[in-house]
Scaffold this motif. Structure first.
Motif, PDB file in Angstrom:
ATOM      1  N   LEU A   1       0.816  -1.219   0.000  1.00  0.00           N
ATOM      2  CA  LEU A   1       0.000   0.000   0.000  1.00  0.00           C
ATOM      3  C   LEU A   1       0.850   1.270   0.000  1.00  0.00           C
ATOM      4  O   LEU A   1       0.472   2.262  -0.645  1.00  0.00           O
ATOM      5  CB  LEU A   1      -0.983  -0.011   1.172  1.00  0.00           C
ATOM      6  N   PRO A   2       2.000   1.305   0.695  1.00  0.00           N
ATOM      7  CA  PRO A   2       2.868   2.485   0.543  1.00  0.00           C
ATOM      8  C   PRO A   2       3.350   2.693  -0.891  1.00  0.00           C
ATOM      9  O   PRO A   2       3.484   3.840  -1.346  1.00  0.00           O
ATOM     10  CB  PRO A   2       4.043   2.185   1.483  1.00  0.00           C
ATOM     11  N   VAL A   3       3.596   1.603  -1.616  1.00  0.00           N
ATOM     12  CA  VAL A   3       4.004   1.712  -3.017  1.00  0.00           C
ATOM     13  C   VAL A   3       2.858   2.281  -3.851  1.00  0.00           C
ATOM     14  O   VAL A   3       3.073   3.128  -4.734  1.00  0.00           O
ATOM     15  CB  VAL A   3       4.439   0.333  -3.557  1.00  0.00           C
ATOM     16  N   VAL A   4       1.638   1.830  -3.565  1.00  0.00           N
ATOM     17  CA  VAL A   4       0.458   2.354  -4.250  1.00  0.00           C
ATOM     18  C   VAL A   4       0.331   3.850  -4.023  1.00  0.00           C
ATOM     19  O   VAL A   4       0.154   4.638  -4.969  1.00  0.00           O
ATOM     20  CB  VAL A   4      -0.819   1.631  -3.764  1.00  0.00           C
ATOM     21  N   SER A   5       0.431   4.268  -2.761  1.00  0.00           N
ATOM     22  CA  SER A   5       0.297   5.691  -2.415  1.00  0.00           C
ATOM     23  C   SER A   5       1.379   6.523  -3.081  1.00  0.00           C
ATOM     24  O   SER A   5       1.103   7.604  -3.639  1.00  0.00           O
ATOM     25  CB  SER A   5       0.363   5.867  -0.892  1.00  0.00           C
ATOM     26  N   TRP A   6       2.610   6.043  -3.036  1.00  0.00           N
ATOM     27  CA  TRP A   6       3.732   6.772  -3.641  1.00  0.00           C
ATOM     28  C   TRP A   6       3.538   6.905  -5.151  1.00  0.00           C
ATOM     29  O   TRP A   6       3.794   7.967  -5.728  1.00  0.00           O
ATOM     30  CB  TRP A   6       5.040   6.050  -3.344  1.00  0.00           C
ATOM     31  N   SER A   7       3.060   5.846  -5.793  1.00  0.00           N
ATOM     32  CA  SER A   7       2.876   5.875  -7.241  1.00  0.00           C
ATOM     33  C   SER A   7       1.822   6.903  -7.648  1.00  0.00           C
ATOM     34  O   SER A   7       2.032   7.694  -8.586  1.00  0.00           O
ATOM     35  CB  SER A   7       2.468   4.481  -7.745  1.00  0.00           C
ATOM     36  N   ILE A   8       0.693   6.916  -6.952  1.00  0.00           N
ATOM     37  CA  ILE A   8      -0.374   7.861  -7.281  1.00  0.00           C
ATOM     38  C   ILE A   8       0.073   9.289  -6.977  1.00  0.00           C
ATOM     39  O   ILE A   8      -0.196  10.220  -7.762  1.00  0.00           O
ATOM     40  CB  ILE A   8      -1.656   7.496  -6.518  1.00  0.00           C
ATOM     41  N   LEU A   9       0.771   9.480  -5.865  1.00  0.00           N
ATOM     42  CA  LEU A   9       1.277  10.811  -5.515  1.00  0.00           C
ATOM     43  C   LEU A   9       2.273  11.304  -6.560  1.00  0.00           C
ATOM     44  O   LEU A   9       2.306  12.502  -6.887  1.00  0.00           O
ATOM     45  CB  LEU A   9       1.931  10.773  -4.135  1.00  0.00           C
TER      46      LEU A   9
ATOM     47  N   ALA B   1      -5.668  11.424 -11.320  1.00  0.00           N
ATOM     48  CA  ALA B   1      -4.833  10.343 -10.792  1.00  0.00           C
ATOM     49  C   ALA B   1      -5.698   9.187 -10.292  1.00  0.00           C
ATOM     50  O   ALA B   1      -5.373   8.012 -10.508  1.00  0.00           O
ATOM     51  CB  ALA B   1      -3.942  10.870  -9.667  1.00  0.00           C
ATOM     52  N   ALA B   2      -6.817   9.515  -9.648  1.00  0.00           N
ATOM     53  CA  ALA B   2      -7.725   8.480  -9.168  1.00  0.00           C
ATOM     54  C   ALA B   2      -8.341   7.716 -10.343  1.00  0.00           C
ATOM     55  O   ALA B   2      -8.486   6.485 -10.292  1.00  0.00           O
ATOM     56  CB  ALA B   2      -8.817   9.098  -8.305  1.00  0.00           C
ATOM     57  N   TYR B   3      -8.705   8.442 -11.395  1.00  0.00           N
ATOM     58  CA  TYR B   3      -9.267   7.806 -12.591  1.00  0.00           C
ATOM     59  C   TYR B   3      -8.254   6.851 -13.219  1.00  0.00           C
ATOM     60  O   TYR B   3      -8.596   5.727 -13.612  1.00  0.00           O
ATOM     61  CB  TYR B   3      -9.675   8.886 -13.591  1.00  0.00           C
ATOM     62  N   LEU B   4      -7.010   7.272 -13.303  1.00  0.00           N
ATOM     63  CA  LEU B   4      -5.960   6.427 -13.869  1.00  0.00           C
ATOM     64  C   LEU B   4      -5.726   5.195 -13.000  1.00  0.00           C
ATOM     65  O   LEU B   4      -5.474   4.097 -13.509  1.00  0.00           O
ATOM     66  CB  LEU B   4      -4.664   7.226 -14.009  1.00  0.00           C
ATOM     67  N   ALA B   5      -5.825   5.377 -11.667  1.00  0.00           N
ATOM     68  CA  ALA B   5      -5.674   4.232 -10.768  1.00  0.00           C
ATOM     69  C   ALA B   5      -6.789   3.215 -11.000  1.00  0.00           C
ATOM     70  O   ALA B   5      -6.560   2.001 -10.955  1.00  0.00           O
ATOM     71  CB  ALA B   5      -5.659   4.696  -9.318  1.00  0.00           C
ATOM     72  N   LEU B   6      -8.000   3.700 -11.272  1.00  0.00           N
ATOM     73  CA  LEU B   6      -9.108   2.796 -11.573  1.00  0.00           C
ATOM     74  C   LEU B   6      -8.840   1.997 -12.849  1.00  0.00           C
ATOM     75  O   LEU B   6      -9.183   0.813 -12.944  1.00  0.00           O
ATOM     76  CB  LEU B   6     -10.411   3.584 -11.708  1.00  0.00           C
ATOM     77  N   ILE B   7      -8.216   2.656 -13.826  1.00  0.00           N
ATOM     78  CA  ILE B   7      -7.830   1.942 -15.047  1.00  0.00           C
ATOM     79  C   ILE B   7      -6.836   0.826 -14.696  1.00  0.00           C
ATOM     80  O   ILE B   7      -6.931  -0.291 -15.203  1.00  0.00           O
ATOM     81  CB  ILE B   7      -7.219   2.913 -16.071  1.00  0.00           C
ATOM     82  N   GLY B   8      -5.897   1.153 -13.808  1.00  0.00           N
ATOM     83  CA  GLY B   8      -4.925   0.145 -13.378  1.00  0.00           C
ATOM     84  C   GLY B   8      -5.582  -1.037 -12.692  1.00  0.00           C
ATOM     85  O   GLY B   8      -5.206  -2.201 -12.919  1.00  0.00           O
ATOM     86  N   ILE B   9      -6.588  -0.757 -11.857  1.00  0.00           N
ATOM     87  CA  ILE B   9      -7.324  -1.839 -11.193  1.00  0.00           C
ATOM     88  C   ILE B   9      -8.026  -2.719 -12.223  1.00  0.00           C
ATOM     89  O   ILE B   9      -8.021  -3.955 -12.129  1.00  0.00           O
ATOM     90  CB  ILE B   9      -8.340  -1.259 -10.186  1.00  0.00           C
ATOM     91  N   PHE B  10      -8.624  -2.076 -13.231  1.00  0.00           N
ATOM     92  CA  PHE B  10      -9.311  -2.822 -14.285  1.00  0.00           C
ATOM     93  C   PHE B  10      -8.324  -3.705 -15.047  1.00  0.00           C
ATOM     94  O   PHE B  10      -8.622  -4.876 -15.335  1.00  0.00           O
ATOM     95  CB  PHE B  10      -9.998  -1.846 -15.231  1.00  0.00           C
TER      96      PHE B  10
ATOM     97  N   ALA C   1       1.757   7.232 -16.059  1.00  0.00           N
ATOM     98  CA  ALA C   1       2.214   5.862 -15.821  1.00  0.00           C
ATOM     99  C   ALA C   1       2.248   5.462 -14.340  1.00  0.00           C
ATOM    100  O   ALA C   1       1.797   4.372 -13.991  1.00  0.00           O
ATOM    101  CB  ALA C   1       3.581   5.659 -16.467  1.00  0.00           C
ATOM    102  N   PRO C   2       2.767   6.313 -13.445  1.00  0.00           N
ATOM    103  CA  PRO C   2       2.820   5.870 -12.046  1.00  0.00           C
ATOM    104  C   PRO C   2       1.454   5.564 -11.448  1.00  0.00           C
ATOM    105  O   PRO C   2       1.313   4.592 -10.694  1.00  0.00           O
ATOM    106  CB  PRO C   2       3.486   7.062 -11.334  1.00  0.00           C
ATOM    107  N   ALA C   3       0.428   6.368 -11.769  1.00  0.00           N
ATOM    108  CA  ALA C   3      -0.909   6.131 -11.209  1.00  0.00           C
ATOM    109  C   ALA C   3      -1.509   4.848 -11.753  1.00  0.00           C
ATOM    110  O   ALA C   3      -2.176   4.107 -11.018  1.00  0.00           O
ATOM    111  CB  ALA C   3      -1.823   7.315 -11.496  1.00  0.00           C
ATOM    112  N   VAL C   4      -1.297   4.562 -13.036  1.00  0.00           N
ATOM    113  CA  VAL C   4      -1.803   3.306 -13.604  1.00  0.00           C
ATOM    114  C   VAL C   4      -1.108   2.111 -12.939  1.00  0.00           C
ATOM    115  O   VAL C   4      -1.744   1.122 -12.570  1.00  0.00           O
ATOM    116  CB  VAL C   4      -1.599   3.273 -15.125  1.00  0.00           C
ATOM    117  N   PHE C   5       0.197   2.243 -12.765  1.00  0.00           N
ATOM    118  CA  PHE C   5       0.956   1.191 -12.069  1.00  0.00           C
ATOM    119  C   PHE C   5       0.457   1.032 -10.637  1.00  0.00           C
ATOM    120  O   PHE C   5       0.241  -0.097 -10.165  1.00  0.00           O
ATOM    121  CB  PHE C   5       2.444   1.532 -12.074  1.00  0.00           C
TER     122      PHE C   5
END
Length: 232
Positions: free
Chosen positions: A63-71, A83-92, A163-167
């Motif tokens: 989870l720290p890696v997730v937070s750092w990537s989105i930040l 960034a949140a939208y891109l993270a949702l793409i990553g989850i998908f 890229a970081p948020a998708v990752f």
């Protein structure tokens, strides 16, 4: 001359035994032993330690890696909502990877010595001992190695700022997958959705191991026609 079939000694470390099963490995590994006590994998205490992971280690590490990537994406100039939208793409994207890995890699048919051995380490051990609580999630060291090609793929196809948020979203999807998987084996869900998902996954283990490859949902099983057959 009749050659006696190889028999696995469950009282000895298993990893370097299962390869000798040859063609009989597939039948053996899909006959589960329902016990919370897991088998010993290696004679070496060091390698044995690396195969055992408590479920809570996964969110603690990743989870720290997730937070750092989105930040990082936000620091590169995109808005928090983007960034949140891109993270949702990553989850998908992860959800499709979850299904694909489980169906095409984790359930690959093997019969050679090293094929059986590697398959047992990767997923066969889970089907043989499905209630082993310390081998239900993926060890962080192995995940870290697999993150390298995943990150390389993401940054090669996704713009620099995104890229970081998708990752990070993909990694969040992975965390959700691993903790959900643990819960489906050891939790006692009272809510309908979670209860049905548990039944869905245990059906994959104990009734029909050639269908129901989704863990966090049955979405991709529906899309690709691998839903378990309905009871008649």
């Amino acid at each position: 001359m009749v050659v006696k079939a190889f028999s696995v000694d469950l009282n000895q470390p298993l990893v370097f035994q299962v390869g000798h099963l040859g063609d009989a490995y597939q039948e053996w590994v899909h006959q589960p032993i329902v016990s919370r006590e897991g088998p010993r994998f290696f004679k070496s205490d060091f390698w044995e330690f690396l195969t055992r992971t408590a479920w809570w280690v996964i969110p603690l590490v990743w989870l720290p890696v997730v937070s750092w990537s989105i930040l990082t994406t936000i620091q590169r100039g995109l808005s928090p909502s983007m960034a949140a939208y891109l993270a949702l793409i990553g989850i998908f994207v992860w959800s499709l990877m979850e299904y694909s890995l489980h169906r095409f890699l984790f359930h690959i048919k093997t019969s050679s010595y090293w094929g059986n051995t590697l398959h047992y380490l990767l997923h066969g051990c889970h089907h043989k001992h499905p209630m082993d609580g310390y081998r239900l999630v993926f060890p962080p060291a192995a995940t870290a190695i697999l993150c390298i090609p995943f990150w390389s793929l993401v940054k090669s196809v996704v713009p620099y700022t995104a890229a970081p948020a998708v990752f990070g979203g993909g990694m969040l999807g992975y965390v959700m997958y691993d903790v959900t998987h643990y819960y489906l084996h050891h939790g006692r869900p009272s809510q309908t959705v979670a209860h049905n998902l548990k039944k869905y996954h245990l059906n994959h283990h104990f009734r029909n191991q050639t269908s129901g490859f989704g863990i966090t949902s049955s979405l991709w099983d529906s899309v690709f026609g691998t839903l378990p057959p309905k009871k008649v």
